[in-house]
Design a protein around this motif. Structure first.
Motif, mmCIF file in Angstrom:
data_model
loop_
_atom_site.group_PDB
_atom_site.id
_atom_site.type_symbol
_atom_site.label_atom_id
_atom_site.label_comp_id
_atom_site.label_asym_id
_atom_site.label_seq_id
_atom_site.Cartn_x
_atom_site.Cartn_y
_atom_site.Cartn_z
ATOM 1 N N THR A 61 0.816 -1.226 0.000
ATOM 2 C CA THR A 61 0.000 0.000 0.000
ATOM 3 C C THR A 61 0.845 1.270 0.000
ATOM 4 O O THR A 61 0.321 2.376 0.085
ATOM 5 C CB THR A 61 -1.015 0.071 1.172
ATOM 6 O OG1 THR A 61 -0.342 0.359 2.410
ATOM 7 C CG2 THR A 61 -1.792 -1.221 1.304
ATOM 8 N N TRP A 101 -6.404 -3.156 2.668
ATOM 9 C CA TRP A 101 -5.488 -4.195 2.179
ATOM 10 C C TRP A 101 -5.383 -5.357 3.158
ATOM 11 O O TRP A 101 -5.480 -6.531 2.779
ATOM 12 C CB TRP A 101 -4.096 -3.594 1.935
ATOM 13 C CG TRP A 101 -3.054 -4.641 1.695
ATOM 14 C CD1 TRP A 101 -2.791 -5.305 0.534
ATOM 15 C CD2 TRP A 101 -2.138 -5.155 2.673
ATOM 16 N NE1 TRP A 101 -1.766 -6.208 0.719
ATOM 17 C CE2 TRP A 101 -1.359 -6.130 2.025
ATOM 18 C CE3 TRP A 101 -1.907 -4.881 4.024
ATOM 19 C CZ2 TRP A 101 -0.350 -6.840 2.684
ATOM 20 C CZ3 TRP A 101 -0.921 -5.584 4.689
ATOM 21 C CH2 TRP A 101 -0.149 -6.557 4.026
ATOM 22 N N TYR A 129 -8.805 -2.554 -3.319
ATOM 23 C CA TYR A 129 -8.478 -3.464 -2.222
ATOM 24 C C TYR A 129 -9.721 -4.166 -1.674
ATOM 25 O O TYR A 129 -9.655 -4.838 -0.643
ATOM 26 C CB TYR A 129 -7.794 -2.704 -1.086
ATOM 27 C CG TYR A 129 -6.393 -2.233 -1.400
ATOM 28 C CD1 TYR A 129 -5.417 -3.118 -1.853
ATOM 29 C CD2 TYR A 129 -6.047 -0.895 -1.247
ATOM 30 C CE1 TYR A 129 -4.130 -2.687 -2.140
ATOM 31 C CE2 TYR A 129 -4.757 -0.453 -1.525
ATOM 32 C CZ TYR A 129 -3.811 -1.348 -1.972
ATOM 33 O OH TYR A 129 -2.536 -0.925 -2.252
#
Length: 352
Positions: A61, A101, A129
Motif C-alpha cells: 500500500t 489491504w 483493495y
C-alpha cells in the motif's frame, strides 16, 4: 496512560512476519550528510558518520501503515474477537488503504468512510483493495461520526490511524527489522504525525539502546507541543506535509515514548522538507511523500539550537536539525510514497 512495551513489538513481529514485505536498507553516499562539530572530550579517532535509508515506502500500500493494520486484524483473529462484520475505519489516506489491504489479506470485509469530496483516485484505490467505500459529509469529522455509528450498529471492529497499541506495535516491527540487518545502528530518524510509527519505533529502540530522533514540521508539531505542555494538546495544522503528518493531537503512547531517555525532538521548516524531497528525487530518483522527506530534512537542515547529541532536547527549545556525531551510524526512515510525483518529474521547483 497507555504504554507500549518491547513485548508488544516482539508479539507483533511474530504475528505479521511473512505477511508484510521486509524493509530494504540502502546506504547514503559517503560525505552527503555533515557531521556535528567534534566533541572536545571525544578522544576517539575521527571517523565519518554512516547514513542509511530504510526504504519502507516499498511496503504494501506504499507506506508503513500496512504493518499496523495487519497486526491489528491478525491479533483480533487470533483471539477470536474479529467480528463477521469485519473492520471499519474513517480515513481516505494511508491508514484507510492499509486497513482495506489487510482486511482483504485476511478475507474479512472492510468498510472505509471518507468525506464526499475525497479525491476519486483514493476512492478507486480503496475499492481496488475490496473495500466498501462510504462517502459522507464534507470533513473528516463527518466520516468519523459515520464510522462510529456504523460500528455501533453492525458490530464492525473500529480501527484507528495511529492511536491504538496494536497499530503502533505493528509499526514498531520496522525497527526490529532494521536492527536485525544493522545490529550496530546508533540512531533512527523518523517523521511524526499522530505518533503511531514513532511510538512503535521508540519502544523497540529503547530496548536496543538506540537513539530516536522524532521529526515534525514546525507548523504541524503535535508531539513537540505535548512534550512542552506535559500532556497531549490540540495544535494548529498547517504544513506541506499535513496530508500525512497532520494530526491535531498526538497519542499518549507517543508522548510517553518521547519522554524517555535518548529521544530527541526536531522541528523542520516546510522549505527544508521540500528541499529534502527534491534531493531524494534529484540524487536517488526516489519520489516520496513530503511526510517521508520530513525525516531526511532533520539531517540536511541548517544548524539551529543544536544540542550535543547525547543531551535531551526537552522541555527546552527543540532542535532545528540533527547532526550525527563521530562515527555515528544513522538510519533514516522513508515511510511512504503515496504522492503525486508530477512536480518532481516535470522539474518544477516548489516553494514554501
Amino acid at each position: 496512560m497507555q504504554h507500549l512495551t518491547y513485548g508488544d513489538i516482539k508479539a507483533a513481529t511474530d504475528r505479521i512476519t511473512g505477511h508484510i514485505r521486509p524493509v530494504t536498507l540502502a546506504p547514503v553516499d559517503p560525505g552527503a550528510i555533515r557531521t556535528a562539530h567534534r566533541d572536545p572530550l571525544d578522544d576517539r579517532p575521527e571517523q565519518p558518520c554512516e547514513v542509511w535509508f530504510a526504504l519502507e515506502f516499498m511496503q504494501h500500500t506504499g507506506s508503513f501503515k500496512a504493518r499496523g493494520a495487519q497486526n491489528f486484524i491478525q491479533a483480533h483473529r487470533d483471539t477470536g474477537t474479529l467480528p463477521t462484520a469485519g473492520v471499519t475505519i474513517a480515513s481516505g489516506g494511508n491508514a484507510g488503504m492499509a486497513c482495506a489491504w489487510a482486511a482483504q489479506q485476511q478475507g474479512v470485509p472492510a468498510t472505509v468512510f471518507l468525506p464526499a469530496n475525497a479525491p476519486h483516485v483514493k476512492v478507486a484505490k480503496l475499492r481496488s483493495y475490496g473495500a466498501d467505500v462510504r462517502l459522507t459529509g464534507t470533513e473528516y469529522a463527518d466520516a468519523l461520526a459515520a464510522c462510529e455509528a456504523f460500528s455501533a450498529e453492525t458490530g464492525a471492529l473500529a480501527s484507528h490511524a495511529y492511536d491504538h497499541p496494536l497499530i503502533a506495535a505493528g509499526a514498531g516491527t520496522l525497527l526490529e527489522e532494521i536492527h536485525q540487518q544493522m545490529p550496530d545502528v546508533d540512531t533512527v530518524v523518523v517523521a511524526v504525525g499522530g505518533g503511531g510509527l514513532f511510538a512503535g519505533i521508540a519502544a523497540a529502540a529503547q530496548h536496543h539502546n538506540i537513539r530516536t530522533v522524532a521529526v515534525e514540521p514546525q507548523s504541524c508539531r503535535a508531539l513537540n507541543a505535548a512534550l512542552q505542555a506535559g500532556c497531549p494538546i490540540d495544535v494548529t495544522v498547517d504544513s506541506i506535509a499535513a496530508d500525512s503528518l497532520g494530526a491535531r493531537r498526538t497519542s499518549t503512547m507517543a508522548l510517553h515514548a518521547a519522554q524517555q531517555d535518548r529521544v530527541h525532538s526536531v522541528l523542520v521548516s516546510d522549505a527544508e522538507i521540500i528541499r529534502a524531497r527534491r534531493a531524494l528525487w534529484d540524487h536517488r530518483r526516489i519520489a516520496v511523500e513530503h511526510g517521508a522527506a520530513t525525516a531526511l530534512a532533520a539531517l540536511t537542515s541548517p544548524d539551529q539550537h543544536l544540542p550535543h547529541r547525547d543531551l535531551p532536547t526537552r522541555p527546552a527549545t527543540p532542535s532545528r536539525s540533527y547532526r550525527p556525531g563521530n562515527g555515528e551510524k544513522v538510519c533514516v526512515v522513508l515511510c511512504g510514497a503515496n504522492t503525486d510525483p508530477s512536480d518532481l518529474m516535470n522539474g518544477v521547483h516548489e516553494e514554501a
